[in-house]
Design a protein around this motif. Structure first.
Motif, PDB file in Angstrom:
ATOM      1  N   VAL A   1      59.954  29.415  38.038  1.00 55.16           N
ATOM      2  CA  VAL A   1      61.349  29.729  37.702  1.00 55.16           C
ATOM      3  C   VAL A   1      62.199  28.463  37.823  1.00 55.16           C
ATOM      4  N   PHE A   2      61.947  27.717  38.893  1.00 49.54           N
ATOM      5  CA  PHE A   2      62.670  26.472  39.122  1.00 49.54           C
ATOM      6  C   PHE A   2      62.405  25.480  37.982  1.00 49.54           C
ATOM      7  N   ILE A   3      61.131  25.335  37.614  1.00 55.35           N
ATOM      8  CA  ILE A   3      60.771  24.386  36.545  1.00 55.35           C
ATOM      9  C   ILE A   3      61.406  24.817  35.217  1.00 55.35           C
ATOM     10  N   MET A   4      61.472  26.135  35.001  1.00 53.88           N
ATOM     11  CA  MET A   4      62.043  26.644  33.747  1.00 53.88           C
ATOM     12  C   MET A   4      63.521  26.222  33.618  1.00 53.88           C
TER      13      MET A   4
ATOM     14  N   THR B   1      57.920  26.770  27.749  1.00 52.45           N
ATOM     15  CA  THR B   1      56.572  26.194  27.890  1.00 52.45           C
ATOM     16  C   THR B   1      56.278  25.887  29.353  1.00 52.45           C
ATOM     17  N   ALA B   2      57.276  25.305  30.019  1.00 57.31           N
ATOM     18  CA  ALA B   2      57.085  24.969  31.435  1.00 57.31           C
ATOM     19  C   ALA B   2      56.843  26.233  32.262  1.00 57.31           C
ATOM     20  N   PHE B   3      57.571  27.293  31.920  1.00 54.83           N
ATOM     21  CA  PHE B   3      57.433  28.550  32.677  1.00 54.83           C
ATOM     22  C   PHE B   3      56.067  29.196  32.427  1.00 54.83           C
ATOM     23  N   THR B   4      55.681  29.258  31.158  1.00 56.38           N
ATOM     24  CA  THR B   4      54.430  29.949  30.845  1.00 56.38           C
ATOM     25  C   THR B   4      53.201  29.172  31.321  1.00 56.38           C
ATOM     26  N   THR B   5      53.284  27.836  31.266  1.00 48.44           N
ATOM     27  CA  THR B   5      52.135  27.048  31.734  1.00 48.44           C
ATOM     28  C   THR B   5      52.190  26.840  33.259  1.00 48.44           C
ATOM     29  N   ARG B   6      53.323  27.212  33.855  1.00 50.12           N
ATOM     30  CA  ARG B   6      53.544  27.036  35.298  1.00 50.12           C
ATOM     31  C   ARG B   6      53.292  25.589  35.731  1.00 50.12           C
ATOM     32  N   SER B   7      53.671  24.690  34.859  1.00 49.39           N
ATOM     33  CA  SER B   7      53.445  23.272  35.152  1.00 49.39           C
ATOM     34  C   SER B   7      54.609  22.440  34.618  1.00 49.39           C
ATOM     35  N   PRO B   8      54.981  21.385  35.315  1.00 51.98           N
ATOM     36  CA  PRO B   8      56.075  20.540  34.812  1.00 51.98           C
ATOM     37  C   PRO B   8      55.626  19.571  33.712  1.00 51.98           C
ATOM     38  N   LEU B   9      54.332  19.690  33.307  1.00 56.22           N
ATOM     39  CA  LEU B   9      53.782  18.736  32.346  1.00 56.22           C
ATOM     40  C   LEU B   9      54.587  18.691  31.033  1.00 56.22           C
ATOM     41  N   ALA B  10      54.928  19.889  30.509  1.00 56.79           N
ATOM     42  CA  ALA B  10      55.685  19.938  29.242  1.00 56.79           C
ATOM     43  C   ALA B  10      57.015  19.208  29.393  1.00 56.79           C
ATOM     44  N   VAL B  11      57.670  19.427  30.536  1.00 58.02           N
ATOM     45  CA  VAL B  11      58.962  18.779  30.790  1.00 58.02           C
ATOM     46  C   VAL B  11      58.773  17.261  30.840  1.00 58.02           C
ATOM     47  N   ILE B  12      57.732  16.831  31.565  1.00 55.48           N
ATOM     48  CA  ILE B  12      57.500  15.384  31.709  1.00 55.48           C
ATOM     49  C   ILE B  12      57.208  14.747  30.345  1.00 55.48           C
TER      50      ILE B  12
ATOM     51  N   PHE C   1      63.084  25.701  50.011  1.00 54.12           N
ATOM     52  CA  PHE C   1      61.806  25.201  50.504  1.00 54.12           C
ATOM     53  C   PHE C   1      61.907  24.795  51.977  1.00 54.12           C
ATOM     54  N   LEU C   2      63.047  24.200  52.316  1.00 57.32           N
ATOM     55  CA  LEU C   2      63.267  23.779  53.702  1.00 57.32           C
ATOM     56  C   LEU C   2      63.367  25.002  54.622  1.00 57.32           C
ATOM     57  N   SER C   3      64.031  26.050  54.140  1.00 57.63           N
ATOM     58  CA  SER C   3      64.130  27.287  54.926  1.00 57.63           C
ATOM     59  C   SER C   3      62.741  27.833  55.210  1.00 57.63           C
ATOM     60  N   ARG C   4      61.883  27.686  54.215  1.00 60.54           N
ATOM     61  CA  ARG C   4      60.513  28.178  54.336  1.00 60.54           C
ATOM     62  C   ARG C   4      59.754  27.396  55.422  1.00 60.54           C
ATOM     63  N   VAL C   5      59.992  26.069  55.414  1.00 63.98           N
ATOM     64  CA  VAL C   5      59.273  25.221  56.376  1.00 63.98           C
ATOM     65  C   VAL C   5      59.863  25.359  57.776  1.00 63.98           C
ATOM     66  N   VAL C   6      61.205  25.248  57.854  1.00 62.04           N
ATOM     67  CA  VAL C   6      61.851  25.201  59.168  1.00 62.04           C
ATOM     68  C   VAL C   6      61.882  26.582  59.831  1.00 62.04           C
ATOM     69  N   PHE C   7      62.262  27.588  59.049  1.00 62.03           N
ATOM     70  CA  PHE C   7      62.404  28.927  59.646  1.00 62.03           C
ATOM     71  C   PHE C   7      61.204  29.826  59.391  1.00 62.03           C
ATOM     72  N   ASP C   8      60.176  29.249  58.781  1.00 60.65           N
ATOM     73  CA  ASP C   8      58.958  29.991  58.499  1.00 60.65           C
ATOM     74  C   ASP C   8      59.246  31.248  57.668  1.00 60.65           C
ATOM     75  N   MET C   9      60.185  31.102  56.732  1.00 65.32           N
ATOM     76  CA  MET C   9      60.506  32.258  55.881  1.00 65.32           C
ATOM     77  C   MET C   9      59.438  32.388  54.803  1.00 65.32           C
ATOM     78  N   ASN C  10      59.167  33.611  54.435  1.00 69.73           N
ATOM     79  CA  ASN C  10      58.075  33.839  53.500  1.00 69.73           C
ATOM     80  C   ASN C  10      58.594  33.939  52.052  1.00 69.73           C
ATOM     81  N   ILE C  11      58.817  32.780  51.449  1.00 68.95           N
ATOM     82  CA  ILE C  11      59.245  32.773  50.046  1.00 68.95           C
ATOM     83  C   ILE C  11      58.073  32.249  49.225  1.00 68.95           C
ATOM     84  N   GLU C  12      57.623  33.045  48.311  1.00 67.71           N
ATOM     85  CA  GLU C  12      56.392  32.724  47.597  1.00 67.71           C
ATOM     86  C   GLU C  12      56.587  31.561  46.615  1.00 67.71           C
ATOM     87  N   ARG C  13      55.884  30.473  46.863  1.00 62.24           N
ATOM     88  CA  ARG C  13      55.993  29.277  46.032  1.00 62.24           C
ATOM     89  C   ARG C  13      55.524  29.543  44.598  1.00 62.24           C
TER      90      ARG C  13
END
Lengths: 217, 90
Positions: A85-88, A129-140, A67-79
């Protein structure tokens, strides 16, 4: 409109994740001999809990770098792709870390392999569940339930004064984790609020490490 | 009387061997360990498998039990490991 992420806070998050990762791994590796000599199940589950906490902080660390690479170096990594994937993965490893912490407290009352397999199944379900809902809600939600369960189990056991202090420490680690998940990236919170809780969790890991180090020479 | 935990029993058996100049026959070991013969047999097999102890046969074909380096290490670390287990209620 919410202002973009501040690199300074991301550097702080990166540092916290790295230090937490180091302390989790130190706890894991420094208790290796105690486990290999005794094959004590409580020690095994305790180590595994911190190994999985370590994985969780490694993921946070890697995510912060990307995420920092994306901000600092303006790299195009799709959030939109990265986040689910990260939440999963985070859902899986962090659920296992909480479960192992519970197992370490109740290992005398559980049937080893079956319970561990059920734990993995639960963690996989949470991550899917977290991956399919694309939300951290299930994890929380699951982590909040597990935290309450863990607190009840841990405090239900007979104890002495020293163990009560350790249990309070466990409880704070779990609460700090859930609060961290809950407040992460919340736009209505003031900047730096996440970092305060992360710093708090980090202090708890350091305290646990020093409690371990006291007995591992 | 409080039942000894598994780790405590292992410690006691190893300590008996060490305190006996690191050489004792299985029968006196069983007697001093204060266990039933079935229980003792389980622990003894475990100690051999974990390589905490080894059997030595002398010239007169008599069997002795001695500690290995790992067995000595366990005795040395026992108090600390016990402390860790109690500290974290494991």
């Amino acid at each position: 409109m919410r202002p973009g992420p501040d690199p300074l806070f991301m550097y702080i998050e990166l540092g916290f994740a790295l230090i937490a990762l180091i302390f989790c791994l130190l706890i894991y590796f420094r208790t290796r001999e105690a486990y290999s000599l005794t094959k004590h199940k409580g020690i095994k589950y305790f180590r595994d809990a911190f190994l999985f906490f370590g994985f969780a902080y490694l993921l946070r660390f890697l995510f912060s770098i990307v995420f920092l690479s994306r901000v600092v170096f303006d790299m195009n990594i799709e959030r939109q792709i990265l986040m689910p994937v990260f939440i999963m993965f985070l859902g899986y490893v962090s659920t296992m870390s909480i479960l192992y912490l519970i197992f370490s407290a109740i290992w005398k009352n559980i049937s080893g392999k079956t319970t561990i397999i059920l734990g993995h199944v639960l963690a996989i379900l949470v991550s899917i569940t977290a991956f399919t809902t694309r939300s951290p809600l299930a994890v929380i939600v699951i982590h909040s339930i597990l935290t309450i369960l863990a607190i009840i189990i841990i405090f239900h056991k007979k104890d002495n004064k020293k163990q009560t202090k350790t249990r309070i420490l466990y409880m704070l680690v779990l609460l700090a984790w859930v609060v961290n998940l809950f407040i992460a990236g919340k736009p209505f919170l003031p900047r730096g609020f996440d970092q305060i809780f992360q710093g708090f969790a980090l202090i708890l890991f350091i305290i646990i490490y020093y409690k371990v180090a006291k007995w591992i020479k | 009387m409080k039942k000894r935990e598994r780790m405590e029993v292992i410690y006691d058996i190893l300590k008996i061997i060490r305190d006996n100049q690191n050489s004792i026959k299985p029968t006196p070991l069983l007697r001093k360990a204060n266990l039933s013969s079935n229980n003792f047999s389980d622990y003894y097999t475990e100690l051999l498998e974990k390589e905490f102890v080894k059997e030595i046969i002398d010239k007169k074909e008599r069997k002795y039990v001695t500690l290995t380096d790992k067995g000595f290490k366990f005795l040395e670390k026992y108090t600390l490991i016990r402390g860790l287990i109690e500290e974290f209620d494991l």
